[in-house]
Design an enzyme around this catalytic site. Structure first.
Site, short mmCIF file in Angstrom:
data_model
loop_
_atom_site.label_atom_id
_atom_site.label_comp_id
_atom_site.label_asym_id
_atom_site.label_seq_id
_atom_site.Cartn_x
_atom_site.Cartn_y
_atom_site.Cartn_z
N SER A 166 -2.32 7.29 -23.12
CA SER A 166 -2.39 7.33 -21.66
C SER A 166 -1.01 7.55 -21.06
O SER A 166 -0.04 6.93 -21.48
CB SER A 166 -2.96 6.01 -21.13
OG SER A 166 -2.88 5.97 -19.71
N HIS B 35 -4.14 3.13 4.25
CA HIS B 35 -2.76 3.32 4.70
C HIS B 35 -2.52 4.79 5.04
O HIS B 35 -2.95 5.69 4.30
CB HIS B 35 -1.79 2.86 3.62
CG HIS B 35 -0.36 3.01 4.00
ND1 HIS B 35 0.37 4.15 3.73
CD2 HIS B 35 0.49 2.18 4.67
CE1 HIS B 35 1.59 4.00 4.19
NE2 HIS B 35 1.69 2.82 4.77
N ASP C 130 6.69 2.79 2.00
CA ASP C 130 6.31 2.36 3.35
C ASP C 130 5.36 1.17 3.30
O ASP C 130 5.44 0.27 4.16
CB ASP C 130 5.67 3.53 4.09
CG ASP C 130 5.43 3.21 5.56
OD1 ASP C 130 6.41 2.96 6.28
OD2 ASP C 130 4.25 3.21 5.98
#
Length: 361
Positions: free
Chosen positions: A58, A158, A310
């Site tokens: 992965s 968001h 952010d």
């Protein structure tokens, strides 16, 4: 940065599956100790081949580290009062585990930590499970009082995440010729959950739907779109409709162009590189679906790296220990550990902030 994690090498595949199928917070099976081990052992050879086909393991840890580095560099500029910022990775079923992250944080002298889920949408079986394990790891390592904590437990609506997903859809649609673009059906695909989890009142379906709605608006999408769920495992009923079934049904009605958008995944891993690209891709083409494609994963997309920073910066500025929703247990919750909190929680930002990360497969 918190998530399920994924085996980085082929030798890690079976231990990863054994931990996954032993976890009752994710999958509930009768005689779990016996049946879970049996299923994991039986699936391991097949799953090894899948990971081998995407490069031998992965890539989730590689992407999480890249995202963490970029996030912290941005945070140091955005929030000098809380700098320096450092991230740690905490996976559920493969290294680095929560214990590893906590010990590294202690060795580095960290005193203030943010548990930052890397699942945008909340579920008790993903974010909830990772947080429960993190709090247990504090007890296992004897570090209950070493850090002052706050939690970023969901961020599927968001603005920065939504813009990133909208941008990825635009890139996905750009793969089609101009005369085909209007005929593309956008198929949002999220990881499924056992229906037992949903029936308890888990917020996941609602939060996935909210993300899809926000992304569709941000992308000003004119194409038709649908939502499906993938990655069912084990002999239990899962949330549907399944992405595989949806592909078959769309092909049967003559749909040639389908763009799959992984709405609950923030980077490439086995569900995108193997399940969507290879397994579903081969299925779609065998059914005559000539325009089956996938929107690119967020990975190191600039808008997404900006969004991660952010999200953390806004959280630190808020001074809140967690979201309002965090303490709302599912109506049918039977897990006494669910929605727990560590002994030391913050109500305001302090210096030397670390971002504890748990990544997905």
């Amino acid at each position: 940065m918190m998530n399920l994690g994924g085996p980085a090498t082929l030798d890690e595949v079976e231990p990863f599956l054994l931990r996954l199928f032993a976890d009752k917070e994710i999958i509930q099976l009768p005689w779990q100790d016996v049946l879970g081990k049996f299923i994991a052992t039986r699936r391991a050879p097949k799953v090894r081949k899948l990971y081998d086909a995407i490069g031998g393991g992965s890539p989730i840890l590689t992407w999480t580290k890249a995202q963490g580095d970029a996030m912290c560099a941005r945070l140091d500029e955005m929030s000098p009062d809380t700098a320096p910022h450092k991230f740690y990775v905490s996976f559920r079923y493969t290294a680095p585990f929560a214990d590893d992250a906590l010990k590294a944080m202690k060795a580095d002298g960290i005193t203030r930590a943010v548990a930052f889920t890397q699942y945008p949408q909340w579920s008790c079986s993903t974010t909830g499970s990772s947080l429960n394990d993190l709090w247990r790891a504090l007890d296992r390592t004897g570090l209950q009082d070493a850090f002052t904590w706050s939690i970023i437990d969901r961020w599927g609506e968001h603005e920065g995440f939504v813009r990133s997903m909208a941008s990825a859809i635009d890139d996905g649609l750009d793969q089609y010729a101009d005369h085909e673009r209007d005929d593309v059906l956008v198929l949002f695909s999220a990881h499924s959950l056992p229906l037992k989890v949903i029936d308890r009142g888990d917020a996941y379906p609602a939060e996935i739907a909210a993300s899809v709605s926000r992304v569709v608006q941000a992308a000003e999408l004119r194409n038709p779109y649908m939502l499906s769920f993938q990655s069912e495992v084990g002999p239990v009923r899962w949330l549907g409709p399944s992405t595989e079934t949806m592909i078959k049904q769309l092909a049967a009605r003559g749909q040639k162009n389908v763009l799959v958008v992984p709405i609950a995944f923030t980077s490439d891993h086995i569900e995108t590189l193997s399940e969507i690209d290879i397994e579903y891709g081969e299925l779609a083409h065998s059914l005559g679906m000539t325009g089956f494609k996938r929107a690119p994963s967020l990975n190191a997309r600039t808008e997404f790296l900006d969004a991660l920073a952010d999200i953390v910066n806004g959280h630190l500025e808020s001074g809140q220990p967690h979201s309002t929703q965090y303490k709302q247990n599912c109506p049918g919750c039977t897990n006494a550990a669910c929605r727990g909190l560590p002994s030391k929680m913050t109500t305001q930002g302090t210096r030397d902030v670390s971002v504890e990360s748990a990544a997905s497969r």
